[in-house]
Design a protein around this motif. Structure first.
Motif, PDB file in Angstrom:
ATOM      1  N   LEU A 150       1.268   4.107  -3.026  1.00 49.02           N
ATOM      2  CA  LEU A 150       1.274   5.376  -2.669  1.00 49.02           C
ATOM      3  C   LEU A 150       2.309   6.314  -3.111  1.00 49.02           C
ATOM      4  N   VAL A 151       3.809   5.701  -2.826  1.00 52.84           N
ATOM      5  CA  VAL A 151       4.613   6.563  -3.398  1.00 52.84           C
ATOM      6  C   VAL A 151       4.750   6.716  -4.760  1.00 52.84           C
ATOM      7  N   PHE A 152       4.549   5.449  -5.305  1.00 53.83           N
ATOM      8  CA  PHE A 152       4.495   5.469  -6.819  1.00 53.83           C
ATOM      9  C   PHE A 152       3.638   6.450  -7.397  1.00 53.83           C
ATOM     10  N   LEU A 153       2.613   6.751  -6.732  1.00 54.73           N
ATOM     11  CA  LEU A 153       1.304   7.623  -7.166  1.00 54.73           C
ATOM     12  C   LEU A 153       1.894   8.973  -7.033  1.00 54.73           C
ATOM     13  N   LEU A 154       2.372   9.289  -5.796  1.00 50.01           N
ATOM     14  CA  LEU A 154       3.003  10.757  -5.629  1.00 50.01           C
ATOM     15  C   LEU A 154       4.020  11.004  -6.593  1.00 50.01           C
ATOM     16  N   TRP A 155       5.084   9.914  -6.895  1.00 47.98           N
ATOM     17  CA  TRP A 155       6.153  10.334  -8.000  1.00 47.98           C
ATOM     18  C   TRP A 155       5.500  10.511  -9.108  1.00 47.98           C
ATOM     19  N   ARG A 156       4.483   9.820  -9.628  1.00 47.87           N
ATOM     20  CA  ARG A 156       4.012   9.786 -10.929  1.00 47.87           C
ATOM     21  C   ARG A 156       3.163  11.103 -11.138  1.00 47.87           C
ATOM     22  N   TYR A 157       2.129  11.435 -10.269  1.00 47.12           N
ATOM     23  CA  TYR A 157       1.218  12.321 -10.525  1.00 47.12           C
ATOM     24  C   TYR A 157       1.317  13.655  -9.675  1.00 47.12           C
TER      25      TYR A 157
ATOM     26  N   VAL B 289      14.444   8.909  -0.352  1.00 52.33           N
ATOM     27  CA  VAL B 289      14.981   9.430   1.299  1.00 52.33           C
ATOM     28  C   VAL B 289      13.743   8.605   2.054  1.00 52.33           C
ATOM     29  N   CYS B 290      12.588   8.907   1.605  1.00 52.32           N
ATOM     30  CA  CYS B 290      11.422   8.339   2.391  1.00 52.32           C
ATOM     31  C   CYS B 290      11.582   6.507   2.674  1.00 52.32           C
ATOM     32  N   ALA B 291      11.948   6.057   1.410  1.00 56.06           N
ATOM     33  CA  ALA B 291      12.325   4.640   1.713  1.00 56.06           C
ATOM     34  C   ALA B 291      13.249   4.194   2.423  1.00 56.06           C
ATOM     35  N   ALA B 292      14.366   4.857   2.517  1.00 52.86           N
ATOM     36  CA  ALA B 292      15.529   4.959   3.363  1.00 52.86           C
ATOM     37  C   ALA B 292      15.076   5.125   5.061  1.00 52.86           C
ATOM     38  N   PHE B 293      14.421   6.054   5.202  1.00 50.74           N
ATOM     39  CA  PHE B 293      13.959   6.525   6.106  1.00 50.74           C
ATOM     40  C   PHE B 293      13.143   5.384   7.040  1.00 50.74           C
ATOM     41  N   GLY B 294      12.170   4.832   6.173  1.00 45.01           N
ATOM     42  CA  GLY B 294      11.562   3.536   6.590  1.00 45.01           C
ATOM     43  C   GLY B 294      12.055   2.466   7.008  1.00 45.01           C
ATOM     44  N   TYR B 295      13.243   2.063   5.935  1.00 40.10           N
ATOM     45  CA  TYR B 295      14.005   0.951   6.536  1.00 40.10           C
ATOM     46  C   TYR B 295      14.788   1.211   7.707  1.00 40.10           C
ATOM     47  N   PHE B 296      15.416   2.279   7.900  1.00 44.47           N
ATOM     48  CA  PHE B 296      16.095   2.453   9.029  1.00 44.47           C
ATOM     49  C   PHE B 296      15.006   2.671  10.423  1.00 44.47           C
ATOM     50  N   LEU B 297      14.030   3.111  10.191  1.00 47.08           N
ATOM     51  CA  LEU B 297      13.004   3.216  11.097  1.00 47.08           C
ATOM     52  C   LEU B 297      12.617   1.847  11.664  1.00 47.08           C
TER      53      LEU B 297
ATOM     54  N   LEU C 210       0.759  -1.210  -0.169  1.00 44.61           N
ATOM     55  CA  LEU C 210      -0.019   0.013   0.049  1.00 44.61           C
ATOM     56  C   LEU C 210       0.869   1.258  -0.043  1.00 44.61           C
ATOM     57  N   LEU C 211       1.871   1.265   0.813  1.00 40.55           N
ATOM     58  CA  LEU C 211       2.874   2.399   0.933  1.00 40.55           C
ATOM     59  C   LEU C 211       3.611   2.547  -0.352  1.00 40.55           C
ATOM     60  N   GLY C 212       3.977   1.612  -0.791  1.00 36.50           N
ATOM     61  CA  GLY C 212       4.700   1.633  -2.345  1.00 36.50           C
ATOM     62  C   GLY C 212       4.025   2.296  -3.296  1.00 36.50           C
TER      63      GLY C 212
END
Length: 64
Positions: free
Chosen positions: A14-21, A31-39, A10-12
């Motif tokens: 969402l990020v794809f849609l934000l990137w696309r549209y 950066v968001c993906a790296a933050f989620g990974y480290f969190l 779901l979050l992936g």
């Protein structure tokens, strides 16, 4: 495990849609993906997982 995979998908999406549209720059998505990974690997990661599972149980228990 099922909830974690669903949340990641779901979050992936969402990020794809934000990137696309919404013209989210690719570096900001990274950066968001790296933050989620480290969190997730931090000491607060299990508490976040427990919160997501509790939210999923709550939503599943709603009688609409």
């Amino acid at each position: 495990m099922t909830i974690a995979v669903s949340a990641v998908l779901l979050l992936g999406v969402l990020v794809f849609l934000l990137w696309r549209y919404a013209r989210l720059p690719l570096w900001q998505a990274a950066v968001c993906a790296a933050f989620g990974y480290f969190l997730a690997s931090s000491s607060i990661g299990p508490e976040i997982g427990d919160g997501l599972r509790a939210l999923a149980r709550f939503v599943a228990g709603l009688d609409l």
